[in-house]
Design an enzyme around this catalytic site. Structure first.
Site, PDB file in Angstrom:
ATOM      1  N   ASP A   1       0.861  -1.187   0.000  1.00 53.38           N
ATOM      2  CA  ASP A   1       0.000   0.000   0.000  1.00 53.38           C
ATOM      3  C   ASP A   1       0.896   1.234   0.000  1.00 53.38           C
ATOM      4  O   ASP A   1       2.126   1.104   0.071  1.00 53.38           O
ATOM      5  CB  ASP A   1      -0.916   0.018   1.229  1.00 53.38           C
ATOM      6  CG  ASP A   1      -0.170  -0.348   2.489  1.00 53.38           C
ATOM      7  OD1 ASP A   1       1.018   0.045   2.612  1.00 53.38           O
ATOM      8  OD2 ASP A   1      -0.744  -1.003   3.367  1.00 53.38           O
TER       9      ASP A   1
ATOM     10  N   ASP B   1       1.841   5.155   1.438  1.00 54.72           N
ATOM     11  CA  ASP B   1       1.714   6.214   2.434  1.00 54.72           C
ATOM     12  C   ASP B   1       2.285   7.481   1.819  1.00 54.72           C
ATOM     13  O   ASP B   1       3.298   7.435   1.114  1.00 54.72           O
ATOM     14  CB  ASP B   1       2.526   5.875   3.690  1.00 54.72           C
ATOM     15  CG  ASP B   1       2.045   4.583   4.345  1.00 54.72           C
ATOM     16  OD1 ASP B   1       0.850   4.500   4.672  1.00 54.72           O
ATOM     17  OD2 ASP B   1       2.856   3.654   4.503  1.00 54.72           O
TER      18      ASP B   1
ATOM     19  N   ASP C   1      11.322   4.734  12.110  1.00 55.65           N
ATOM     20  CA  ASP C   1      12.102   3.707  12.815  1.00 55.65           C
ATOM     21  C   ASP C   1      13.428   3.351  12.137  1.00 55.65           C
ATOM     22  O   ASP C   1      14.491   3.486  12.720  1.00 55.65           O
ATOM     23  CB  ASP C   1      11.247   2.456  13.113  1.00 55.65           C
ATOM     24  CG  ASP C   1      10.396   1.990  11.946  1.00 55.65           C
ATOM     25  OD1 ASP C   1      10.557   2.549  10.841  1.00 55.65           O
ATOM     26  OD2 ASP C   1       9.583   1.066  12.129  1.00 55.65           O
TER      27      ASP C   1
HETATM   28  P1  ATP Z   1       4.494  -2.571   5.605  1.00 53.97           P
HETATM   29  O1  ATP Z   1       3.388  -1.632   5.198  1.00 53.97           O
HETATM   30  O2  ATP Z   1       5.144  -3.291   4.505  1.00 53.97           O
HETATM   31  O3  ATP Z   1       4.087  -3.447   6.724  1.00 53.97           O
HETATM   32  P2  ATP Z   1       5.696  -0.157   6.502  1.00 53.97           P
HETATM   33  O4  ATP Z   1       7.101   0.172   6.859  1.00 53.97           O
HETATM   34  O5  ATP Z   1       5.051   0.612   5.412  1.00 53.97           O
HETATM   35  O6  ATP Z   1       5.671  -1.706   6.208  1.00 53.97           O
HETATM   36  P3  ATP Z   1       3.612   0.877   8.148  1.00 53.97           P
HETATM   37  O7  ATP Z   1       3.084   0.354   9.430  1.00 53.97           O
HETATM   38  O8  ATP Z   1       2.729   0.991   6.973  1.00 53.97           O
HETATM   39  O9  ATP Z   1       4.849  -0.063   7.799  1.00 53.97           O
HETATM   40  O10 ATP Z   1       4.286   2.271   8.478  1.00 53.97           O
HETATM   41  C1  ATP Z   1       4.579   3.237   7.514  1.00 53.97           C
HETATM   42  C2  ATP Z   1       5.846   4.009   7.921  1.00 53.97           C
HETATM   43  O11 ATP Z   1       5.634   4.656   9.178  1.00 53.97           O
HETATM   44  C3  ATP Z   1       7.052   3.143   8.120  1.00 53.97           C
HETATM   45  O12 ATP Z   1       7.733   2.910   6.913  1.00 53.97           O
HETATM   46  C4  ATP Z   1       7.875   3.982   9.083  1.00 53.97           C
HETATM   47  O13 ATP Z   1       8.540   5.015   8.405  1.00 53.97           O
HETATM   48  C5  ATP Z   1       6.813   4.607   9.969  1.00 53.97           C
HETATM   49  N1  ATP Z   1       6.559   3.798  11.160  1.00 53.97           N
HETATM   50  C6  ATP Z   1       5.654   2.807  11.303  1.00 53.97           C
HETATM   51  N2  ATP Z   1       5.667   2.296  12.536  1.00 53.97           N
HETATM   52  C7  ATP Z   1       6.613   2.967  13.209  1.00 53.97           C
HETATM   53  C8  ATP Z   1       7.116   2.910  14.547  1.00 53.97           C
HETATM   54  N3  ATP Z   1       6.652   2.037  15.423  1.00 53.97           N
HETATM   55  N4  ATP Z   1       8.107   3.786  14.894  1.00 53.97           N
HETATM   56  C9  ATP Z   1       8.575   4.675  14.002  1.00 53.97           C
HETATM   57  N5  ATP Z   1       8.149   4.763  12.745  1.00 53.97           N
HETATM   58  C10 ATP Z   1       7.197   3.933  12.332  1.00 53.97           C
HETATM   59 MG    MG Z   2       2.910   0.582   4.776  1.00 58.62          MG
END
Ligand code: ATP
Ligand code: MG
Length: 459
Positions: free
Chosen positions: A71, A73, A148
């Site tokens: 997805d 962001d 993160d």
């Molecule tokens: P995926 O969607 O593949 O599970 P993602 O990295 O996109 O992985 P999301 O939960 O969609 O995970 O989060 C989007 C973004 O927000 C991450 O790439 C990161 O930059 C930030 N993020 C998410 N969770 C955290 C956290 N616990 N601490 C700091 N930053 C975070």
């Molecule tokens: Mg994501």
């Protein structure tokens, strides 16, 4: 108050600010056409209105690695209210912080305003240093720093096809390294869920967790106990449906992240009876996710808890309860014990029960019963579950094949199948025979004919 102000003024001397690397398409290779149309549109609409807007996080990371993004962001300088005003089909949602969902065609893009992370001293934290609220808006650099991992802090501008990289994330991806931004211990204290994210992202993307981020996990894992159960459950769902559940779970075990820390993991990793079944089910889930087939939490949890149900069911039947009510009692017993601890939502509990309740009905292969069963809305899930049980050696594959043929046959063939069906499943019959031999005639247990016996040794 004054101390806070001083800290704010002196925290970041000018010479500590670092300019981001601007990485051109010639170096990273991501063309705007590779993004979803909705993500491109959201960025261009916001940019036309004078705001900064970038695709950020997982999607940029995945494109660089060569995974299709799950997805998109978008991070922007516009406030949630300004984003909401820019798109007719959008809504502000606020869980931990306000973000905007923008709907475009079949897609939903998650748009968040640049935020500043807060250091544990000035932020609202619990007694372990876990940040409870971090909804302070900030600039792009601050937004990058509160993320993160370096690979998650990359900003892609579709209009210029440039990546803005504050923390050497592109280089880390090239070196296949998952590196924490800032001091890993501090970042885990702020949010212990980052430990699970490290394991999941490392396993899923084939990145090695940098030792500085990996080493503290063993000793800091206990902080997960303070994370609300619902958030842990969300994160575990992400892990289980990442397409790499088996790899993630093995890695979690290696990092010492189980034994009371993650109740779900205890269920998965510590079942002597159902071990084969559970791993088979996880492999099956991984395969389905990777093939883009549908997966449901209800189905997966039904498999994870099945052997507990079998044990409870057996115990109740041995105590003289009738099979059918004993199964329902066993289901409730297991769900009462587990659902609260795991924070399984009510809807999922309903799905789990539906799948379990269908299982004994597959043994009834006479009269009109089979016709009614295949019309059940959950028939397909129930049959998939049955097949998994057979693959694990719990019941004979013959039953599974019979139902497959029955479901796809015409009327005459169905009648023939019913005529030739065994009166009841082999293990049930065998067990009954054994019981009859042990007990005097007439004292045999009153289990209805044809119910599948749990935990049977046949295959
Ligand atoms: P995926 O969607 O593949 O599970 P993602 O990295 O996109 O992985 P999301 O939960 O969609 O995970 O989060 C989007 C973004 O927000 C991450 O790439 C990161 O930059 C930030 N993020 C998410 N969770 C955290 C956290 N616990 N601490 C700091 N930053 C975070
Ligand atoms: Mg994501």
């Amino acid at each position: 108050m004054i101390r806070k102000l001083l800290r704010k003024v002196f925290k970041r001397p000018q010479n500590e600010r670092h300019e981001p690397a601007l990485i051109p398409v010639a170096r990273h290779g991501i063309r705007r056409e590779q993004l979803s149309p909705a993500a491109r549109k959201v960025c261009s609409v916001l940019q036309e209105k004078g705001y900064k807007a970038f695709v950020v996080g997982g999607a940029v990371r995945d494109l660089l690695i060569g995974h299709p993004p799950k997805d998109y962001d978008v991070a922007t300088s516009a406030t949630p209210e300004e984003v909401r005003a820019a798109f007719r089909r959008s809504r502000i949602i606020g869980r931990r912080f306000k973000i905007v969902h923008v709907m475009s065609g079949p897609e939903t893009i998650e748009v968040s305003t640049f935020r500043a992370g807060q250091d544990a001293e000035s932020a609202d934290t619990d007694e372990h240093g876990r940040v409870l609220r971090d909804n302070v808006y900030g600039n792009q650099e601050e937004d990058a720093t509160r993320r993160d991992f370096t690979v998650n802090a990359l900003y892609y501008d579709p209009s210029t096809e440039t990546i803005v990289d504050y923390h050497h994330g592109v280089a880390d991806i090239q070196h296949k390294t998952l590196r924490m931004i800032g001091d890993p211990r501090t970042r885990y204290r702020e949010d212990p869920v980052r430990m699970l994210r490290a394991v999941r992202l490392g396993a899923k993307l084939g990145l090695t967790i940098d030792p500085a981020a990996r080493n503290p996990i063993r000793e800091m894992g206990v902080l997960l106990e303070n994370v609300p159960a619902a958030r842990l459950f969300d994160e575990m769902l992400k892990l289980l449906f990442s397409g790499y559940a088996v790899k993630c779970l093995k890695q979690l075990r290696e990092e010492g992240l189980h034994h009371g820390l993650l109740p779900l993991l205890d269920v998965i990793l510590e079942q002597p009876m159902g071990e084969r079944f559970v791993w088979l089910s996880l492999e099956n889930t991984d395969e389905r996710v990777r093939q883009d087939k549908s997966v449901s939490p209800g189905f997966l949890f039904a498999t994870l808890l099945w052997h507990e149900v079998l044990t409870a069911w057996e115990r109740r039947k041995a105590a003289g309860e009738h099979a059918q009510p004993a199964l329902f009692e066993a289901m409730d017993e297991v769900l009462d014990a587990q659902a609260g601890k795991l924070a399984i939502t009510r809807r999922i509990v309903g799905d789990i029960k539906d799948i379990w309740a269908l299982q004994p009905r597959f043994d009834k292969r006479a009269g009109k019963t089979p016709y009614r069963l295949i019309e059940q809305p959950r028939y397909r899930a129930g049959w998939d579950f049955l097949r998994l049980r057979a693959q694990a050696g719990e019941i004979p594959m013959e039953i599974v094949d019979w139902w497959d043929r029955f479901a796809h046959a015409g009327h005459d063939e169905r009648e023939a199948l019913i005529r030739h069906a065994p009166a009841e499943s082999a293990p049930a019959a065998a067990k009954k025979r054994r019981r009859k031999r042990r007990k005097p005639a007439g004292a045999a247990n009153a289990a209805p004919a044809g119910e599948t016996m749990p935990g049977s040794e046949s295959a």
